[in-house]
Design a protein around this motif. Structure first.
Motif, PDB file in Angstrom:
ATOM      1  N   UNK A  22      48.328 -14.948 -21.945  1.00  0.00           N
ATOM      2  CA  UNK A  22      48.371 -16.342 -22.384  1.00  0.00           C
ATOM      3  C   UNK A  22      49.838 -16.640 -22.642  1.00  0.00           C
ATOM      4  N   UNK A  23      50.353 -17.676 -21.998  1.00  0.00           N
ATOM      5  CA  UNK A  23      51.787 -17.960 -22.053  1.00  0.00           C
ATOM      6  C   UNK A  23      52.029 -19.435 -22.326  1.00  0.00           C
ATOM      7  N   UNK A  24      53.235 -19.729 -22.737  1.00  0.00           N
ATOM      8  CA  UNK A  24      53.676 -21.117 -22.880  1.00  0.00           C
ATOM      9  C   UNK A  24      53.629 -21.753 -21.491  1.00  0.00           C
ATOM     10  N   UNK A  25      53.209 -22.985 -21.400  1.00  0.00           N
ATOM     11  CA  UNK A  25      53.082 -23.638 -20.091  1.00  0.00           C
ATOM     12  C   UNK A  25      54.423 -23.749 -19.368  1.00  0.00           C
ATOM     13  N   UNK A  26      55.543 -23.670 -20.087  1.00  0.00           N
ATOM     14  CA  UNK A  26      56.865 -23.729 -19.456  1.00  0.00           C
ATOM     15  C   UNK A  26      57.176 -22.458 -18.673  1.00  0.00           C
ATOM     16  N   UNK A  27      56.356 -21.427 -18.849  1.00  0.00           N
ATOM     17  CA  UNK A  27      56.548 -20.180 -18.111  1.00  0.00           C
ATOM     18  C   UNK A  27      56.453 -20.413 -16.610  1.00  0.00           C
ATOM     19  N   UNK A  28      55.581 -21.325 -16.212  1.00  0.00           N
ATOM     20  CA  UNK A  28      55.397 -21.654 -14.791  1.00  0.00           C
ATOM     21  C   UNK A  28      55.578 -23.170 -14.676  1.00  0.00           C
ATOM     22  N   UNK A  29      56.830 -23.596 -14.627  1.00  0.00           N
ATOM     23  CA  UNK A  29      57.135 -25.028 -14.657  1.00  0.00           C
ATOM     24  C   UNK A  29      56.665 -25.786 -13.425  1.00  0.00           C
ATOM     25  N   UNK A  30      56.484 -25.086 -12.321  1.00  0.00           N
ATOM     26  CA  UNK A  30      56.088 -25.776 -11.092  1.00  0.00           C
ATOM     27  C   UNK A  30      54.607 -26.154 -11.076  1.00  0.00           C
ATOM     28  N   UNK A  31      53.832 -25.672 -12.043  1.00  0.00           N
ATOM     29  CA  UNK A  31      52.427 -26.066 -12.151  1.00  0.00           C
ATOM     30  C   UNK A  31      52.238 -26.744 -13.503  1.00  0.00           C
ATOM     31  N   UNK A  32      51.959 -28.037 -13.477  1.00  0.00           N
ATOM     32  CA  UNK A  32      51.787 -28.820 -14.698  1.00  0.00           C
ATOM     33  C   UNK A  32      50.308 -29.104 -14.919  1.00  0.00           C
ATOM     34  N   UNK A  33      49.793 -28.610 -16.048  1.00  0.00           N
ATOM     35  CA  UNK A  33      48.379 -28.805 -16.342  1.00  0.00           C
ATOM     36  C   UNK A  33      48.148 -29.668 -17.580  1.00  0.00           C
ATOM     37  N   UNK A  34      49.217 -30.187 -18.172  1.00  0.00           N
ATOM     38  CA  UNK A  34      49.081 -31.060 -19.323  1.00  0.00           C
ATOM     39  C   UNK A  34      48.629 -30.344 -20.580  1.00  0.00           C
ATOM     40  N   UNK A  35      49.014 -29.093 -20.730  1.00  0.00           N
ATOM     41  CA  UNK A  35      48.638 -28.309 -21.895  1.00  0.00           C
ATOM     42  C   UNK A  35      49.842 -27.482 -22.333  1.00  0.00           C
ATOM     43  N   UNK A  36      49.819 -27.002 -23.566  1.00  0.00           N
ATOM     44  CA  UNK A  36      50.934 -26.202 -24.076  1.00  0.00           C
ATOM     45  C   UNK A  36      50.849 -24.739 -23.661  1.00  0.00           C
ATOM     46  N   UNK A  37      49.622 -24.241 -23.452  1.00  0.00           N
ATOM     47  CA  UNK A  37      49.431 -22.834 -23.137  1.00  0.00           C
ATOM     48  C   UNK A  37      48.590 -22.677 -21.884  1.00  0.00           C
ATOM     49  N   UNK A  38      48.894 -21.615 -21.142  1.00  0.00           N
ATOM     50  CA  UNK A  38      48.189 -21.328 -19.892  1.00  0.00           C
ATOM     51  C   UNK A  38      47.793 -19.859 -19.854  1.00  0.00           C
ATOM     52  N   UNK A  39      46.884 -19.537 -18.975  1.00  0.00           N
ATOM     53  CA  UNK A  39      46.528 -18.163 -18.644  1.00  0.00           C
ATOM     54  C   UNK A  39      47.098 -17.903 -17.259  1.00  0.00           C
ATOM     55  N   UNK A  40      47.890 -16.825 -17.108  1.00  0.00           N
ATOM     56  CA  UNK A  40      48.514 -16.528 -15.822  1.00  0.00           C
ATOM     57  C   UNK A  40      48.796 -15.033 -15.719  1.00  0.00           C
ATOM     58  N   UNK A  41      49.067 -14.568 -14.533  1.00  0.00           N
ATOM     59  CA  UNK A  41      49.415 -13.159 -14.341  1.00  0.00           C
ATOM     60  C   UNK A  41      50.794 -12.886 -14.950  1.00  0.00           C
ATOM     61  N   UNK A  42      50.951 -11.662 -15.490  1.00  0.00           N
ATOM     62  CA  UNK A  42      52.233 -11.270 -16.074  1.00  0.00           C
ATOM     63  C   UNK A  42      53.276 -11.050 -14.989  1.00  0.00           C
TER      64      UNK A  42
END
Length: 125
Positions: free
Chosen positions: A28-48
């Motif tokens: 679970x990461x800050x949404x700025x970790x993957x700036x090219x995908x904007x989902x309108x949320x502060x946190x995302x689930x993504x691969x490390x």
């Protein structure tokens, strides 16, 4: 053909426990970790990390949706933009007609790696 509703046939569809090593690849990461995908949320689930950084797709999951990008797209975009600006400065503002025109403007190993990854990921084979 008919659907086999026997217990043995339905076992194929039952969920197996997820291997912990697969779960360990995600964070679970800050949404700025993957700036090219904007989902309108502060946190995302993504691969490390990617298994294959050139060809793997980075999945991004949020509460309202999902998206994907390559693992190197943000870094590569920044490098290609910088190389393009350098090219344009030397050519009266003209944009390069071929991405390979940017190669002489590579200044360091990180830029070379980003350029090589981009070229490999866009190769026709």
């Amino acid at each position: 053909s008919t659907l086999d509703r026997s217990s043995a046939a339905s076992d194929v569809y039952k969920r197996q426990p997820l291997d912990k090593t697969i779960l360990d690849r995600w964070t679970i990461a800050d949404s700025k970790t993957v700036e090219s995908v904007q989902l309108g949320t502060d946190f995302i689930l993504t691969q490390k990390e990617p298994v294959d950084g050139v060809f793997d797709t980075r999945l991004v999951i949020g509460p309202q949706g999902r998206g994907s990008t390559s693992f190197h797209s943000d870094r590569t975009s920044e490098v290609l933009a910088a190389l393009s600006r350098a090219y344009q400065a030397d050519h009266g503002g003209l944009a390069p007609s071929d991405p390979l025109d940017l190669e002489p403007y590579i200044r360091n190993p990180a830029e070379q790696k980003a350029f090589d990854d981009w070229r490999l990921s866009h190769s026709p084979e």
